[in-house]
Scaffold this active site. Structure first.
Site, mmCIF file in Angstrom:
data_model
loop_
_atom_site.group_PDB
_atom_site.id
_atom_site.type_symbol
_atom_site.label_atom_id
_atom_site.label_comp_id
_atom_site.label_asym_id
_atom_site.label_seq_id
_atom_site.Cartn_x
_atom_site.Cartn_y
_atom_site.Cartn_z
ATOM 1 N N TYR A 52 -5.339 -0.259 9.782
ATOM 2 C CA TYR A 52 -5.881 -0.239 8.421
ATOM 3 C C TYR A 52 -6.978 0.823 8.331
ATOM 4 O O TYR A 52 -7.630 1.167 9.307
ATOM 5 C CB TYR A 52 -6.369 -1.611 7.926
ATOM 6 C CG TYR A 52 -5.217 -2.541 7.663
ATOM 7 C CD1 TYR A 52 -4.467 -2.433 6.491
ATOM 8 C CD2 TYR A 52 -4.854 -3.498 8.595
ATOM 9 C CE1 TYR A 52 -3.379 -3.270 6.266
ATOM 10 C CE2 TYR A 52 -3.761 -4.336 8.368
ATOM 11 C CZ TYR A 52 -3.037 -4.215 7.201
ATOM 12 O OH TYR A 52 -1.957 -5.026 6.973
ATOM 13 N N ASP B 229 -7.267 11.059 1.586
ATOM 14 C CA ASP B 229 -7.419 11.109 0.130
ATOM 15 C C ASP B 229 -8.879 11.402 -0.210
ATOM 16 O O ASP B 229 -9.770 11.016 0.535
ATOM 17 C CB ASP B 229 -6.979 9.788 -0.507
ATOM 18 C CG ASP B 229 -7.780 8.591 -0.005
ATOM 19 O OD1 ASP B 229 -7.755 8.326 1.210
ATOM 20 O OD2 ASP B 229 -8.440 7.918 -0.809
ATOM 21 N N HIS C 197 -4.511 5.985 -1.674
ATOM 22 C CA HIS C 197 -5.156 5.878 -0.364
ATOM 23 C C HIS C 197 -4.195 6.235 0.775
ATOM 24 O O HIS C 197 -4.629 6.511 1.883
ATOM 25 C CB HIS C 197 -5.675 4.445 -0.187
ATOM 26 C CG HIS C 197 -7.058 4.337 0.377
ATOM 27 N ND1 HIS C 197 -8.004 5.345 0.297
ATOM 28 C CD2 HIS C 197 -7.670 3.332 1.049
ATOM 29 C CE1 HIS C 197 -9.125 4.938 0.892
ATOM 30 N NE2 HIS C 197 -8.943 3.725 1.359
ATOM 31 N N ASN D 217 -14.340 5.336 4.033
ATOM 32 C CA ASN D 217 -14.414 4.395 5.149
ATOM 33 C C ASN D 217 -13.557 4.790 6.349
ATOM 34 O O ASN D 217 -13.935 4.549 7.490
ATOM 35 C CB ASN D 217 -14.059 2.983 4.692
ATOM 36 C CG ASN D 217 -15.140 2.404 3.798
ATOM 37 O OD1 ASN D 217 -16.314 2.744 3.906
ATOM 38 N ND2 ASN D 217 -14.742 1.531 2.885
ATOM 39 N N TYR E 36 0.818 -1.226 0.000
ATOM 40 C CA TYR E 36 0.000 0.000 0.000
ATOM 41 C C TYR E 36 0.847 1.270 0.000
ATOM 42 O O TYR E 36 0.313 2.375 -0.106
ATOM 43 C CB TYR E 36 -0.902 0.040 1.233
ATOM 44 C CG TYR E 36 -1.886 -1.100 1.317
ATOM 45 C CD1 TYR E 36 -2.936 -1.207 0.405
ATOM 46 C CD2 TYR E 36 -1.775 -2.067 2.298
ATOM 47 C CE1 TYR E 36 -3.847 -2.253 0.478
ATOM 48 C CE2 TYR E 36 -2.687 -3.121 2.376
ATOM 49 C CZ TYR E 36 -3.713 -3.208 1.465
ATOM 50 O OH TYR E 36 -4.606 -4.238 1.539
ATOM 51 N N ASN F 157 -10.061 1.195 7.285
ATOM 52 C CA ASN F 157 -11.464 1.056 7.679
ATOM 53 C C ASN F 157 -11.674 1.037 9.184
ATOM 54 O O ASN F 157 -12.807 1.138 9.648
ATOM 55 C CB ASN F 157 -12.077 -0.197 7.044
ATOM 56 C CG ASN F 157 -12.102 -0.099 5.529
ATOM 57 O OD1 ASN F 157 -11.728 0.918 4.937
ATOM 58 N ND2 ASN F 157 -12.537 -1.147 4.883
#
Length: 189
Positions: free
Chosen positions: A67, A94, A23, A115, A18, A69
């Site tokens: 993470y 973002d 993101h 999220n 990632y 979410n």
């Protein structure tokens, strides 16, 4: 303005896969903010954490390790641990509803379907926190939003990214020094 404590939250996902995705722009901006302040991150509860002083203000910077979410879990923990009220938490995120490179500071607002922001809203007491939205554009086919935000920036965007991250750090620095309202007046052009 009296010296105060502020929590700066860069949103993103941990893990090499990632690292340089759209993101993770919140992580990238938090990294540059810390680098400019001469601060380094440590791995602590629910987050990579660092702190520094700026013009008498205590600045705490986290990159949640929960993470995206579940970002609210980390933000809630550190807000309570550091005794920082919601309005002194700035979340860097973002934003697909803004064109690439457009940077917008807001004193509060909805999650707009994001999220990470939904999680913060649910676990930290609502929408009353400032957020810096970094436009990543919306150049993706219908239904492919997740693939888009979890992909890297294209070559043209990568060329512009350092200057945009620098500008974002200027906005965060201004927020710390003079607050959200005056910073919005100065930067939301």
């Amino acid at each position: 303005m009296a010296a105060k404590k502020q929590l700066i939250v860069g949103l993103g996902n941990i893990g090499q896969e990632y690292a340089d995705t759209r993101h993770n722009i919140g992580f990238m901006i938090a990294d540059e903010l810390a680098r400019k302040a001469g601060a380094t991150f440590s791995t602590l509860r629910y987050a990579y954490y660092t702190e520094y002083r700026q013009r008498g203000h205590s600045v705490y910077v986290i990159k949640p390790t929960t993470y995206m979410n579940l970002s609210g879990k980390a933000v809630n923990y550190w807000m309570h641990e550091l005794k920082i009220p919601l309005q002194d938490v700035l979340v860097i995120v973002d934003e697909i509803a803004l064109p690439f490179g457009k940077i917008r500071l807001r004193a509060k607002g909805s999650s707009a379907g994001h999220n990470g922001l939904k999680s913060i809203e649910a676990l930290c007491g609502g929408q009353g926190y400032p957020r810096l939205r970094f436009g990543v554009g919306s150049d993706f086919p219908k239904g492919r939003q997740a693939d888009y935000v979890l992909s890297g920036f294209d070559n043209d965007e990568l060329a512009e990214l350092p200057a945009l991250i620098h500008r974002s750090v200027e906005v965060v620095t201004s927020f710390i020094n003079i607050g959200v309202e005056l910073t919005m007046t100065q930067f939301n052009g």
